[in-house]
Motif scaffolding. Sequence first.
Motif, PDB file in Angstrom:
ATOM      1  N   ASN A 334       0.834  -1.200   0.000  1.00 47.88           N
ATOM      2  CA  ASN A 334       0.000   0.000   0.000  1.00 47.88           C
ATOM      3  C   ASN A 334       0.869   1.250   0.000  1.00 47.88           C
ATOM      4  O   ASN A 334       1.940   1.284   0.615  1.00 47.88           O
ATOM      5  CB  ASN A 334      -0.907   0.029   1.235  1.00 47.88           C
ATOM      6  N   LEU A 335       0.383   2.277  -0.674  1.00 49.68           N
ATOM      7  CA  LEU A 335       1.070   3.555  -0.738  1.00 49.68           C
ATOM      8  C   LEU A 335       0.188   4.611  -0.087  1.00 49.68           C
ATOM      9  O   LEU A 335      -1.002   4.730  -0.417  1.00 49.68           O
ATOM     10  CB  LEU A 335       1.355   3.936  -2.190  1.00 49.68           C
ATOM     11  N   THR A 336       0.767   5.384   0.833  1.00 50.81           N
ATOM     12  CA  THR A 336       0.045   6.478   1.466  1.00 50.81           C
ATOM     13  C   THR A 336       0.605   7.793   0.951  1.00 50.81           C
ATOM     14  O   THR A 336       1.806   8.053   1.054  1.00 50.81           O
ATOM     15  CB  THR A 336       0.176   6.419   3.000  1.00 50.81           C
ATOM     16  N   VAL A 337      -0.275   8.604   0.376  1.00 54.89           N
ATOM     17  CA  VAL A 337       0.165   9.885  -0.175  1.00 54.89           C
ATOM     18  C   VAL A 337       0.276  10.905   0.958  1.00 54.89           C
ATOM     19  O   VAL A 337      -0.464  10.850   1.941  1.00 54.89           O
ATOM     20  CB  VAL A 337      -0.790  10.393  -1.278  1.00 54.89           C
ATOM     21  N   PRO A 338       1.195  11.857   0.835  1.00 54.55           N
ATOM     22  CA  PRO A 338       1.423  12.811   1.925  1.00 54.55           C
ATOM     23  C   PRO A 338       0.398  13.933   1.945  1.00 54.55           C
ATOM     24  O   PRO A 338      -0.328  14.165   0.974  1.00 54.55           O
ATOM     25  CB  PRO A 338       2.819  13.353   1.610  1.00 54.55           C
ATOM     26  N   ASP A 339       0.372  14.652   3.072  1.00 51.71           N
ATOM     27  CA  ASP A 339      -0.446  15.843   3.191  1.00 51.71           C
ATOM     28  C   ASP A 339       0.368  17.108   2.937  1.00 51.71           C
ATOM     29  O   ASP A 339      -0.047  18.199   3.309  1.00 51.71           O
ATOM     30  CB  ASP A 339      -1.097  15.910   4.581  1.00 51.71           C
ATOM     31  N   ARG A 340       1.510  16.972   2.315  1.00 54.59           N
ATOM     32  CA  ARG A 340       2.332  18.135   1.984  1.00 54.59           C
ATOM     33  C   ARG A 340       1.720  18.884   0.806  1.00 54.59           C
ATOM     34  O   ARG A 340       1.003  18.296  -0.020  1.00 54.59           O
ATOM     35  CB  ARG A 340       3.740  17.693   1.629  1.00 54.59           C
ATOM     36  N   PRO A 341       2.019  20.174   0.674  1.00 54.47           N
ATOM     37  CA  PRO A 341       1.480  20.943  -0.450  1.00 54.47           C
ATOM     38  C   PRO A 341       1.900  20.367  -1.803  1.00 54.47           C
ATOM     39  O   PRO A 341       2.984  19.775  -1.942  1.00 54.47           O
ATOM     40  CB  PRO A 341       2.073  22.341  -0.250  1.00 54.47           C
ATOM     41  N   GLY A 342       1.051  20.554  -2.791  1.00 56.58           N
ATOM     42  CA  GLY A 342       1.315  20.046  -4.128  1.00 56.58           C
ATOM     43  C   GLY A 342       1.390  18.536  -4.135  1.00 56.58           C
ATOM     44  O   GLY A 342       0.643  17.848  -3.438  1.00 56.58           O
ATOM     45  N   PHE A 343       2.301  18.007  -4.933  1.00 56.50           N
ATOM     46  CA  PHE A 343       2.497  16.554  -4.980  1.00 56.50           C
ATOM     47  C   PHE A 343       3.412  16.042  -3.884  1.00 56.50           C
ATOM     48  O   PHE A 343       3.627  14.830  -3.766  1.00 56.50           O
ATOM     49  CB  PHE A 343       3.048  16.146  -6.348  1.00 56.50           C
ATOM     50  N   GLY A 344       3.995  16.930  -3.085  1.00 58.33           N
ATOM     51  CA  GLY A 344       4.881  16.494  -2.002  1.00 58.33           C
ATOM     52  C   GLY A 344       6.192  15.922  -2.495  1.00 58.33           C
ATOM     53  O   GLY A 344       6.809  15.101  -1.823  1.00 58.33           O
ATOM     54  N   LEU A 345       6.631  16.369  -3.682  1.00 57.30           N
ATOM     55  CA  LEU A 345       7.864  15.883  -4.305  1.00 57.30           C
ATOM     56  C   LEU A 345       8.833  17.046  -4.449  1.00 57.30           C
ATOM     57  O   LEU A 345       8.447  18.116  -4.913  1.00 57.30           O
ATOM     58  CB  LEU A 345       7.566  15.292  -5.686  1.00 57.30           C
ATOM     59  N   THR A 346      10.081  16.797  -4.080  1.00 55.86           N
ATOM     60  CA  THR A 346      11.089  17.851  -4.101  1.00 55.86           C
ATOM     61  C   THR A 346      12.216  17.497  -5.054  1.00 55.86           C
ATOM     62  O   THR A 346      12.749  16.382  -4.999  1.00 55.86           O
ATOM     63  CB  THR A 346      11.675  18.072  -2.693  1.00 55.86           C
ATOM     64  N   LEU A 347      12.558  18.422  -5.921  1.00 49.97           N
ATOM     65  CA  LEU A 347      13.735  18.256  -6.762  1.00 49.97           C
ATOM     66  C   LEU A 347      14.977  18.530  -5.918  1.00 49.97           C
ATOM     67  O   LEU A 347      15.047  19.541  -5.207  1.00 49.97           O
ATOM     68  CB  LEU A 347      13.698  19.212  -7.941  1.00 49.97           C
ATOM     69  N   THR A 348      15.957  17.618  -5.988  1.00 55.39           N
ATOM     70  CA  THR A 348      17.161  17.761  -5.155  1.00 55.39           C
ATOM     71  C   THR A 348      18.382  18.050  -6.020  1.00 55.39           C
ATOM     72  O   THR A 348      18.351  17.921  -7.228  1.00 55.39           O
ATOM     73  CB  THR A 348      17.387  16.494  -4.322  1.00 55.39           C
TER      74      THR A 348
END
Length: 348
Positions: A334-348
């Motif tokens: 199972n995958l739980t999506v975050p409650d962070r703004p947007g898609f919750g993905l950060t470019l590093t």
Amino acid sequence: MTLDSHFISRVERSTIRSRYPRTIGRNARLGSHGDGGVDDVVILHTDTGKSGWGLAAGPVPDDVVGRSVGELIDPATGVREAGLRGLDFALHDLAGHLLDLPVHALLGGKGTRTIPIYDGAVYFADLDADGVDAVLADCAADDAAGYRAFKLKIGRGNRWMERAEGDARDIEVTRAVRAAYPEHRILVDANDGYDCDGFIEYLKAVADCDLYWVEEPFLDDAADLARLKKHLQGSPTLIAEGESDPDLEPLLEIAADGDIDVLLMDVVSFGLTSWREVMPRVSCQASPHAWGVPLKTLYAAQMAAGLGNVPTVEGVPGTTDGVDTSAYEWKDGNLTVPDRPGFGLTLT
């Protein structure tokens, strides 16, 4: 401060590199899928110092600099113009950051944040080494990685083997995986590699394997899908269709007749805004195709959590260079999506 108070100051283009855990082999129509690939992304910057990014979902327009974010996307419905579809994911991400909302909340929060994920990476490994044991080895690797559902590619007789031999191998693989994983969900995807008669014969041979769904068994045909549905009457097995060059209106009509159970239009090429438009018209369930890019699984999971009516999401095992995906929790299939703004993905 509303979206109309933020203006696009710069459009940045870049690429990301996806890496599969192994070389992914052939399916019924195509040769080796390799070990990953490079995809275009777009990063939108605003005059207020905010940014959002996403996979490019089509041609990236050059005329958005100076326009307000509110002119480009309505948080309630998606991008406002057809010519902006290439920015679909970047604009949803940006809107989420500006409104301090995760994308699934922008989409309505109609589903659950935790979604079952199936393994979409079980291809024709048997044709390149070790026969059926090679497929079982791939399943074992993905089981160890946390998957509890496998989608098996079938249709070997369409291109790579003689028809009867290929159909027999499809049956052998299906039965072998079921025997090895009696508690896992099993889905099969023929990539249109059968005709209706041949596929019904395949189903008869694996009738005790408790298939969760059958995907793209043959080229879309309303009469054949009705015949397949009749054959499956009384069975819980679902019919999933709509990935390959979907002609949407006929598909919706077939689904309304009850002969398609799950619609599969690709999460990126069909697009998030298009899914938002069509979902109220869908009389069945939906599960957007995500194969090829691990990030597409995360997008599809956000869609599932936001729009609801998505029973499971296609998993693309692998990693993405330069992207922090750690906000997404992966546990026991199972995958739980975050409650962070947007898609919750950060470019590093």
